[in-house]
Design a protein around this motif. Structure first.
Motif, PDB file in Angstrom:
ATOM      1  N   ARG A 116       0.815  -1.221   0.000  1.00  0.00           N
ATOM      2  CA  ARG A 116       0.000   0.000   0.000  1.00  0.00           C
ATOM      3  C   ARG A 116       0.847   1.269   0.000  1.00  0.00           C
ATOM      4  O   ARG A 116       0.430   2.305  -0.527  1.00  0.00           O
ATOM      5  N   GLU A 117       2.063   1.182   0.581  1.00  0.00           N
ATOM      6  CA  GLU A 117       2.864   2.384   0.760  1.00  0.00           C
ATOM      7  C   GLU A 117       4.299   2.233   0.245  1.00  0.00           C
ATOM      8  O   GLU A 117       4.744   2.989  -0.614  1.00  0.00           O
ATOM      9  N   HIS A 122      -3.746  -2.225  -8.288  1.00  0.00           N
ATOM     10  CA  HIS A 122      -4.585  -1.022  -8.266  1.00  0.00           C
ATOM     11  C   HIS A 122      -5.924  -1.263  -8.954  1.00  0.00           C
ATOM     12  O   HIS A 122      -6.429  -0.440  -9.717  1.00  0.00           O
ATOM     13  N   THR A 147      -6.577   3.718  -0.575  1.00  0.00           N
ATOM     14  CA  THR A 147      -6.248   2.574  -1.404  1.00  0.00           C
ATOM     15  C   THR A 147      -6.659   2.869  -2.845  1.00  0.00           C
ATOM     16  O   THR A 147      -7.824   3.136  -3.121  1.00  0.00           O
ATOM     17  N   SER A 148      -5.682   2.825  -3.760  1.00  0.00           N
ATOM     18  CA  SER A 148      -5.958   3.220  -5.139  1.00  0.00           C
ATOM     19  C   SER A 148      -6.441   2.044  -5.972  1.00  0.00           C
ATOM     20  O   SER A 148      -5.864   0.960  -5.929  1.00  0.00           O
ATOM     21  N   VAL A 187       4.511   1.541  -3.560  1.00  0.00           N
ATOM     22  CA  VAL A 187       3.492   2.206  -4.373  1.00  0.00           C
ATOM     23  C   VAL A 187       4.112   2.965  -5.554  1.00  0.00           C
ATOM     24  O   VAL A 187       3.439   3.255  -6.540  1.00  0.00           O
TER      25      VAL A 187
END
Length: 447
Positions: free
Chosen positions: A154-155, A226, A342-343, A158
């Motif tokens: 998530r990070e 994504h 969250t993309s 990314v």
């Protein structure tokens, strides 16, 4: 265009207020950690936190170390009281958790959850609600217990392009398969032992049929690519149909059998996501993952290959992941911000299982007579399935009413799933194959 999210309003007049939904093995551990580590948590967060309520089905049951005054059976009332900063959900299942968390978000609370089934079924609805309200929704504990895998996807990664996520995400099935491979135990005996040790539920269906792993695979694939992928879009096979002969054949060839979750970005920019048993070479890192542990590989274009390994279930490991999310969410409340959303901007399609590419090992009994190998080879060729190696076991030849039979084992090169299944159907219909055809996918050998 939607207006920007409204910033959260931190509780600056006193401690951050936390409510807990559920007090089973994980919930009880989380509650005790909040109470026992209050000073350390306050120092890490920058503000004290206060556990103000725990919703349970039976509030009168004694729970060691936890005051009865904390407990309530009115979960809707608890999440809608309006002054909560964080709601932690460890009940599990879709209902009533979906409505409880939506209510908590509506009333301004950030969410920490370990609920993979809920996220797999209704994740987008929850993420959208949290973004509209400007609150956090964190879920590290939903996949792989104590292993930090959600935050890296998530990070940390990314800014990279992830091409594959693959691994062991269910400790129950890994324990069962490890016992079958290492001790020769039958599936039934290994399952019974897992249940006696607390690694498997009394009703193990979600684990052994691959449903639990499929929910986790949908979460991992959604983050990696994504794209919102529901749990019911994930192809899954469990391990209940595996028998000792499958494991013995794999071991004889230098493989271990594992239940794998695999999510891949295909050449045509679709997502292939699936859960199934697979043969893994003994020299592959996943082959050495023992007991109830989990292990997950991430392949990305810039970072290359990363592996995450550790305990994937249990009260303490899962509580560790919950507490990590709690600290992060609480820090955000103190700062008056929400973490990254969250993309799911890509909206890639999920490829059908028939389009998946894999290698395969087929094992089947054939008539022990001239022309059988040629006949089998012709069927494989007709379906564009290339065979790398053939094993014929004359030692296993057995007498039948219509003559002798022997066992063939065939390891293929990479082939399309639909082609392989067509090949299996034609083999089964041939006049030289006797009985069922056993098929296992093979991972870790390349194309």
């Amino acid at each position: 265009m939607n207006p920007p999210p409204k910033p959260v309003a931190p509780s600056i007049e006193g401690p951050l207020k936390v409510a807990l939904l559920g007090c089973g093995v994980v919930g009880a551990q989380v509650a005790r950690l909040i109470l026992d580590q209050a000073d350390d948590l306050a120092a890490r967060i920058g503000c004290p936190i206060e556990l103000v309520g725990i919703a349970v089905a039976n509030a009168d049951r004694d729970r060691a170390g936890l005051e009865r005054a904390l407990f309530t059976t009115d979960a809707p009332g608890l999440v809608s009281r309006g002054d909560l900063d964080v709601v932690i959900e460890v009940i599990g299942g879709v209902d009533p958790c979906r409505e409880l968390l939506l209510t908590a978000i509506e009333h301004g609370a950030s969410i920490v959850t370990a609920n993979k089934a809920l996220l797999a079924a209704h994740g987008q609805e929850l993420f959208d609600a949290a973004e509209r309200r400007g609150v956090d929704l964190y879920f590290e504990a939903a996949v792989a217990g104590a292993i930090p895998i959600i935050r890296p996807l998530r990070e940390s990664l990314v800014g990279d392009a992830i091409t594959e996520v693959m691994g062991i995400v269910n400790g129950t099935t890994n324990y069962i398969l490890d016992q079958m491979c290492s001790t020769g135990a039958s599936f039934a005996d290994a399952l019974a032992e897992a249940q006696s040790l607390g690694f498997a539920e009394a009703d193990p269906t979600a684990d052994i049929e691959g449903l639990d792993a499929a929910a986790k695979a949908s979460i991992l694939a959604s983050l990696a690519f994504h794209t919102r992928i529901r749990g019911d879009e994930v192809y899954h096979e469990g391990i209940a149909d595996l028998d000792s002969s499958d494991v013995a054949a794999a071991l004889a060839m230098g493989f271990q059998v594992k239940l794998l979750a695999i999510a891949e970005l295909t050449d045509d920019d679709t997502v292939s996501v699936r859960v199934h048993p697979a043969m893994v070479p003994n020299d592959h890192p996943l082959a050495s993952v023992k007991g109830a542990n989990n292990a997950i590989f991430i392949h990305s274009r810039e970072a290359g290959s990363l592996m995450f390994l550790g305990p994937g279930a249990g009260g303490a490991p899962t509580a560790s992941a919950v507490m990590g999310d709690l600290v992060t969410v609480a820090r955000n409340r103190v700062r008056g911000v929400a973490g990254p959303a969250t993309s799911t901007y890509c909206a890639r399609k999920v490829a059908p299982i028939g389009e998946a590419m894999s290698r395969y090992f087929l094992r089947f009994e054939v008539r022990d007579e001239p022309g059988v190998l040629a006949g089998a080879a012709q069927i494989f060729a007709e379906h564009r399935v290339s065979v790398q190696t053939v094993q014929q076991s004359t030692a296993e030849a057995v007498a039948r009413d219509d003559g002798l039979s022997a066992t063939l084992g065939m390891l293929t090169h990479e082939a399309r799933e639909a082609d392989l299944q067509s090949c299996v159907r034609d083999l089964a219909a041939s006049d030289f194959v006797c009985g069922a055809i056993r098929v296992l996918r093979v991972v870790g050998l390349g194309a």
